[in-house]
Design an enzyme around this catalytic site. Structure first.
Site, PDB file in Angstrom:
ATOM      1  N   ARG A  48       0.814  -1.223   0.000  1.00 21.84           N
ATOM      2  CA  ARG A  48       0.000   0.000   0.000  1.00 21.84           C
ATOM      3  C   ARG A  48       0.845   1.269   0.000  1.00 21.84           C
ATOM      4  O   ARG A  48       0.315   2.364  -0.151  1.00 21.84           O
ATOM      5  CB  ARG A  48      -0.991  -0.014   1.171  1.00 21.84           C
ATOM      6  CG  ARG A  48      -2.064   1.051   1.068  1.00 21.84           C
ATOM      7  CD  ARG A  48      -3.212   0.834   2.045  1.00 21.84           C
ATOM      8  NE  ARG A  48      -2.775   0.389   3.347  1.00 21.84           N
ATOM      9  CZ  ARG A  48      -2.162   1.191   4.237  1.00 21.84           C
ATOM     10  NH1 ARG A  48      -1.958   2.457   3.972  1.00 21.84           N
ATOM     11  NH2 ARG A  48      -1.774   0.696   5.398  1.00 21.84           N
ATOM     12  N   TYR A 102     -15.891  10.061 -19.595  1.00 19.22           N
ATOM     13  CA  TYR A 102     -16.174   8.647 -19.366  1.00 19.22           C
ATOM     14  C   TYR A 102     -17.293   8.554 -18.322  1.00 19.22           C
ATOM     15  O   TYR A 102     -17.263   9.278 -17.320  1.00 19.22           O
ATOM     16  CB  TYR A 102     -14.902   7.973 -18.874  1.00 19.22           C
ATOM     17  CG  TYR A 102     -15.104   6.589 -18.324  1.00 19.22           C
ATOM     18  CD1 TYR A 102     -15.412   5.529 -19.164  1.00 19.22           C
ATOM     19  CD2 TYR A 102     -14.997   6.340 -16.967  1.00 19.22           C
ATOM     20  CE1 TYR A 102     -15.611   4.255 -18.660  1.00 19.22           C
ATOM     21  CE2 TYR A 102     -15.187   5.062 -16.455  1.00 19.22           C
ATOM     22  CZ  TYR A 102     -15.492   4.026 -17.305  1.00 19.22           C
ATOM     23  OH  TYR A 102     -15.686   2.772 -16.803  1.00 19.22           O
ATOM     24  N   ASP A 174      -7.313  12.346 -18.696  1.00 20.69           N
ATOM     25  CA  ASP A 174      -7.568  10.925 -18.827  1.00 20.69           C
ATOM     26  C   ASP A 174      -7.084  10.549 -20.227  1.00 20.69           C
ATOM     27  O   ASP A 174      -7.718  10.885 -21.227  1.00 20.69           O
ATOM     28  CB  ASP A 174      -9.062  10.644 -18.639  1.00 20.69           C
ATOM     29  CG  ASP A 174      -9.374   9.151 -18.662  1.00 20.69           C
ATOM     30  OD1 ASP A 174      -8.603   8.401 -19.286  1.00 20.69           O
ATOM     31  OD2 ASP A 174     -10.386   8.746 -18.079  1.00 20.69           O
ATOM     32  N   LYS A 199      -7.463  -1.083 -19.980  1.00 22.22           N
ATOM     33  CA  LYS A 199      -7.735  -0.988 -21.406  1.00 22.22           C
ATOM     34  C   LYS A 199      -6.463  -1.273 -22.216  1.00 22.22           C
ATOM     35  O   LYS A 199      -6.020  -2.399 -22.225  1.00 22.22           O
ATOM     36  CB  LYS A 199      -8.337   0.380 -21.723  1.00 22.22           C
ATOM     37  CG  LYS A 199      -9.416   0.840 -20.712  1.00 22.22           C
ATOM     38  CD  LYS A 199     -10.667  -0.029 -20.737  1.00 22.22           C
ATOM     39  CE  LYS A 199     -11.613   0.232 -19.564  1.00 22.22           C
ATOM     40  NZ  LYS A 199     -12.022   1.602 -19.358  1.00 22.22           N
TER      41      LYS A 199
HETATM   42  C1  LIG Z   1     -12.494   2.341 -18.265  1.00 24.23           C
HETATM   43  C2  LIG Z   1     -12.201   3.773 -18.179  1.00 24.23           C
HETATM   44  C3  LIG Z   1     -11.993   4.389 -16.942  1.00 24.23           C
HETATM   45  C4  LIG Z   1     -12.144   3.660 -15.623  1.00 24.23           C
HETATM   46  O1  LIG Z   1     -11.159   2.687 -15.462  1.00 24.23           O
HETATM   47  P1  LIG Z   1     -11.350   1.356 -14.562  1.00 24.23           P
HETATM   48  O2  LIG Z   1     -10.074   0.618 -14.788  1.00 24.23           O
HETATM   49  O3  LIG Z   1     -12.556   0.655 -15.042  1.00 24.23           O
HETATM   50  O4  LIG Z   1     -11.517   1.823 -13.154  1.00 24.23           O
HETATM   51  C5  LIG Z   1     -11.674   5.734 -16.941  1.00 24.23           C
HETATM   52  N1  LIG Z   1     -11.585   6.442 -18.081  1.00 24.23           N
HETATM   53  C6  LIG Z   1     -11.780   5.887 -19.291  1.00 24.23           C
HETATM   54  C7  LIG Z   1     -11.658   6.717 -20.517  1.00 24.23           C
HETATM   55  C8  LIG Z   1     -12.092   4.533 -19.381  1.00 24.23           C
HETATM   56  O5  LIG Z   1     -12.306   3.982 -20.588  1.00 24.23           O
END
Ligand SMILES: *Cc1c(COP(=O)(O)O)cnc(C)c1O
Length: 379
Positions: A48, A102, A174, A199
């Site tokens: 952690r 998102y 992001d 992703k």
């Molecule tokens: C999937 C996604 C998230 C969230 O991510 P997790 O790994 O599901 O917590 C945030 N931003 C975008 C653009 C995403 O596609």
């Protein structure tokens, strides 16, 4: 397209950066160190605290790929996003974000920010001056997402970072859709890069992780909150992420190429009402995307069908119906039923998300096979 700096080849860094190797036995790769208990004579290591060997190895590779000093690896994208936002805000502070976020981030902002006595403003990000207009004296953070989900809208990253600098704000992006292969916002002045590593970074639809990348100073500040919130990643998953990153450039290149071919095909189809892909010349953000994306325009696109979207999906044979994105396999989903199901219909309409919109995450399969599959569904 932006030129890569000499000595910063992503192909080489994706393979070698951060790797610990195995000096004891001469092994080439980072071994898995599952220990959660360490001798504390020199350093206090603990999962952690985000400083175990596998966490450090994968963070080192991610920092190299995002061209930042530091990175932290989290257990999910949302852990990385919310921990970073909370690390820079306190009661009374204000954050400005774009409205087409998102769905998970959108929902989290709506529900968590007011509960802690913080405020937010969401603006149409297509004109950067909208961010400036929303700034107040208590504003601390500007948050963007480009290309955005699911409409693939493009925000001028350099313009937003200039505004933020003028007002001494922290900028966050992001960067999930572009991946570190196609876009390095640090080079354009953004402070904090965030990813759902679930992703493109993981890339095989088999793990959950999140990433924050930035300067050493900013990473320290995020770490200060991260070790309280506790969204750290275990050694085994860190190892999988490190392994996945070695082929990320190759995967994303193929996904860029496939998506470009598929977007052009869909564009030529009279039975498809609209195609959103920043690589298309008539996409409203194309010129800016071309300026700020380095390798390609990414593997994500969305389009509107004229028929029943669920029927369309059911006719596909290779492209799989699934949430999530960025995997080696092509997947398709209806944003209204998945990522944006929690966004109220009126809000969705304002955002431009139609019930007939489908979001396609293009995999690494043969582009002609994928086009053939789509042709069959179009009928
Ligand atoms: C999937 C996604 C998230 C969230 O991510 P997790 O790994 O599901 O917590 C945030 N931003 C975008 C653009 C995403 O596609």
């Amino acid at each position: 397209m932006k030129k890569q700096k000499a000595g910063h080849s992503k192909l080489t860094q994706s393979v070698h950066a951060g790797s610990l190797g195995d000096p004891q036995y001469g092994g080439l790769i980072t071994p898995v160190f599952p220990s959660s208990a360490y001798n504390y004579d020199q350093v206090v290591r603990y999962p952690r605290y985000f400083n175990t060997p596998n966490q450090k190895a994968v963070a080192g590779k991610l920092a190299a790929l995002e061209n930042t000093e530091s990175a932290l690896v989290f257990s999910s994208g949302m852990a990385a996003i919310l921990t970073s936002i909370f690390a820079f805000m306190k009661t009374g502070d204000h954050i400005v974000l774009q409205s087409d976020l998102y769905g998970g981030t959108h929902h989290a902002i709506l529900h968590e920010i007011p509960r802690y006595g913080m405020t937010f403003t969401m603006v149409d990000g297509s004109d950067p001056s909208n961010f400036e207009k929303a700034i107040r004296k208590e504003t601390r953070v500007l948050f963007i997402e480009t290309p955005s989900n699911p409409l693939l809208r493009i925000i001028d990253i350099a313009a937003v970072s200039r505004i933020a600098r003028k007002h001494r704000l922290i900028t966050m992006i992001d960067n999930t859709f572009a991946s570190p292969v196609n876009q390095n916002p640090a080079d354009l002045g953004i402070d904090i890069m965030l990813h759902s590593g679930t992703k493109y970074i993981g890339g095989h639809s088999d793990l959950s992780c999140g990433v924050m990348a930035g300067s050493g100073k900013h990473a320290e500040q995020v770490l200060g909150s991260a070790l309280h919130f506790g969204g750290s990643l275990d050694a085994h998953t860190c190892y999988l992420v490190e392994r996945s990153l070695k082929t990320m450039v190759l995967r994303v290149r193929q996904q860029n190429q496939n998506a470009m071919l598929i977007a052009s095909f869909l564009k030529s189809e009279p039975k498809i009402a609209a195609v959103n892909y920043p690589g298309l010349k008539d996409h409203p953000g194309h010129a800016i995307a071309k300026k700020q994306m380095s390798e390609g325009f990414g593997g994500m696109l969305s389009f509107e069908v004229k028929t029943d979207p669920e029927k369309f999906i059911s006719r596909l044979k290779i492209i799989r119906k699934a949430v999530s994105l960025g995997g080696v396999e092509s997947t398709i989903c209806s944003p209204v039923k998945t990522s944006h199901s929690k966004v109220p219909p009126a809000e969705r309409k304002k955002m431009g998300i139609s019930d007939k919109l489908l979001r396609l995450s293009v995999g690494i399969e043969d582009a002609q096979d994928l086009i053939h599959d789509l042709k069959g569904a179009i009928g």
